[in-house]
Design a protein around this motif. Sequence first.
Motif, PDB file in Angstrom:
ATOM      1  N   ALA A   1       0.770  -1.179   0.005  1.00 48.20           N
ATOM      2  CA  ALA A   1      -0.112   0.098   0.037  1.00 48.20           C
ATOM      3  C   ALA A   1       0.803   1.127  -0.022  1.00 48.20           C
ATOM      4  O   ALA A   1       0.558   2.249  -0.722  1.00 48.20           O
ATOM      5  CB  ALA A   1      -1.031  -0.104   1.251  1.00 48.20           C
ATOM      6  N   GLU A   2       1.860   1.175   0.629  1.00 45.01           N
ATOM      7  CA  GLU A   2       2.899   2.316   0.783  1.00 45.01           C
ATOM      8  C   GLU A   2       3.492   2.444  -0.503  1.00 45.01           C
ATOM      9  O   GLU A   2       3.424   3.660  -1.015  1.00 45.01           O
ATOM     10  CB  GLU A   2       3.999   2.240   1.791  1.00 45.01           C
ATOM     11  CG  GLU A   2       4.784   3.426   2.079  1.00 45.01           C
ATOM     12  CD  GLU A   2       5.820   3.208   3.130  1.00 45.01           C
ATOM     13  OE1 GLU A   2       6.717   3.905   3.123  1.00 45.01           O
ATOM     14  OE2 GLU A   2       5.491   2.463   4.289  1.00 45.01           O
ATOM     15  N   HIS A   3       4.014   1.619  -1.210  1.00 42.07           N
ATOM     16  CA  HIS A   3       4.327   1.399  -2.597  1.00 42.07           C
ATOM     17  C   HIS A   3       3.572   2.089  -3.392  1.00 42.07           C
ATOM     18  O   HIS A   3       3.923   2.985  -4.463  1.00 42.07           O
ATOM     19  CB  HIS A   3       4.889   0.229  -3.245  1.00 42.07           C
ATOM     20  CG  HIS A   3       6.203  -0.321  -1.950  1.00 42.07           C
ATOM     21  ND1 HIS A   3       6.784  -1.588  -2.196  1.00 42.07           N
ATOM     22  CD2 HIS A   3       7.245   0.388  -1.430  1.00 42.07           C
ATOM     23  CE1 HIS A   3       7.680  -1.613  -1.610  1.00 42.07           C
ATOM     24  NE2 HIS A   3       7.933  -0.482  -1.352  1.00 42.07           N
ATOM     25  N   PHE A   4       2.284   1.608  -3.376  1.00 42.27           N
ATOM     26  CA  PHE A   4       1.242   1.965  -4.471  1.00 42.27           C
ATOM     27  C   PHE A   4       1.076   3.678  -4.092  1.00 42.27           C
ATOM     28  O   PHE A   4       1.114   4.509  -5.274  1.00 42.27           O
ATOM     29  CB  PHE A   4      -0.132   1.456  -3.954  1.00 42.27           C
ATOM     30  CG  PHE A   4      -1.130   1.798  -5.028  1.00 42.27           C
ATOM     31  CD1 PHE A   4      -0.944   1.453  -6.550  1.00 42.27           C
ATOM     32  CD2 PHE A   4      -2.293   2.261  -4.919  1.00 42.27           C
ATOM     33  CE1 PHE A   4      -1.882   1.812  -7.410  1.00 42.27           C
ATOM     34  CE2 PHE A   4      -3.449   2.245  -5.767  1.00 42.27           C
ATOM     35  CZ  PHE A   4      -3.151   2.183  -7.033  1.00 42.27           C
ATOM     36  N   LEU A   5       0.994   4.268  -2.995  1.00 44.77           N
ATOM     37  CA  LEU A   5       0.775   5.487  -2.560  1.00 44.77           C
ATOM     38  C   LEU A   5       1.877   6.497  -3.287  1.00 44.77           C
ATOM     39  O   LEU A   5       1.604   7.323  -4.040  1.00 44.77           O
ATOM     40  CB  LEU A   5       0.502   5.855  -1.183  1.00 44.77           C
ATOM     41  CG  LEU A   5       0.421   7.260  -0.702  1.00 44.77           C
ATOM     42  CD1 LEU A   5      -0.803   7.710  -1.395  1.00 44.77           C
ATOM     43  CD2 LEU A   5       0.555   7.393   0.874  1.00 44.77           C
ATOM     44  N   VAL A   6       3.058   6.012  -3.144  1.00 45.57           N
ATOM     45  CA  VAL A   6       4.172   6.798  -3.608  1.00 45.57           C
ATOM     46  C   VAL A   6       4.266   6.517  -5.111  1.00 45.57           C
ATOM     47  O   VAL A   6       4.374   7.462  -5.905  1.00 45.57           O
ATOM     48  CB  VAL A   6       5.706   6.022  -3.044  1.00 45.57           C
ATOM     49  CG1 VAL A   6       6.900   6.638  -3.961  1.00 45.57           C
ATOM     50  CG2 VAL A   6       5.694   6.391  -1.527  1.00 45.57           C
ATOM     51  N   LEU A   7       3.941   5.486  -5.605  1.00 42.97           N
ATOM     52  CA  LEU A   7       3.665   5.556  -7.310  1.00 42.97           C
ATOM     53  C   LEU A   7       2.502   6.398  -7.878  1.00 42.97           C
ATOM     54  O   LEU A   7       2.767   7.033  -8.800  1.00 42.97           O
ATOM     55  CB  LEU A   7       3.254   4.086  -7.649  1.00 42.97           C
ATOM     56  CG  LEU A   7       4.548   3.019  -7.402  1.00 42.97           C
ATOM     57  CD1 LEU A   7       4.091   1.602  -7.764  1.00 42.97           C
ATOM     58  CD2 LEU A   7       5.672   3.461  -8.325  1.00 42.97           C
ATOM     59  N   LEU A   8       1.570   6.608  -6.982  1.00 47.49           N
ATOM     60  CA  LEU A   8       0.542   7.534  -7.264  1.00 47.49           C
ATOM     61  C   LEU A   8       0.828   9.105  -7.114  1.00 47.49           C
ATOM     62  O   LEU A   8       0.565   9.973  -8.016  1.00 47.49           O
ATOM     63  CB  LEU A   8      -0.735   7.166  -6.788  1.00 47.49           C
ATOM     64  CG  LEU A   8      -1.463   5.938  -7.163  1.00 47.49           C
ATOM     65  CD1 LEU A   8      -2.575   5.729  -6.215  1.00 47.49           C
ATOM     66  CD2 LEU A   8      -1.771   5.898  -8.565  1.00 47.49           C
TER      67      LEU A   8
END
Length: 43
Positions: free
Chosen positions: A3-10
């Motif tokens: 989830a943290e990776h996804f947030l950073v990617l967005l």
Amino acid sequence: MAAEHFLVLLTGPLEYRPGADPDAIADAAVEFLLRAYGADRAY
């Protein structure tokens, strides 16, 4: 962690490219995350 990776990617690209297309960023983030975590595309 995913989830943290996804947030950073967005959100990361938007900080550096204010005129970027949000849909393209979201599509690329989802594609990358699914590949990184070994999931098949379900949609």
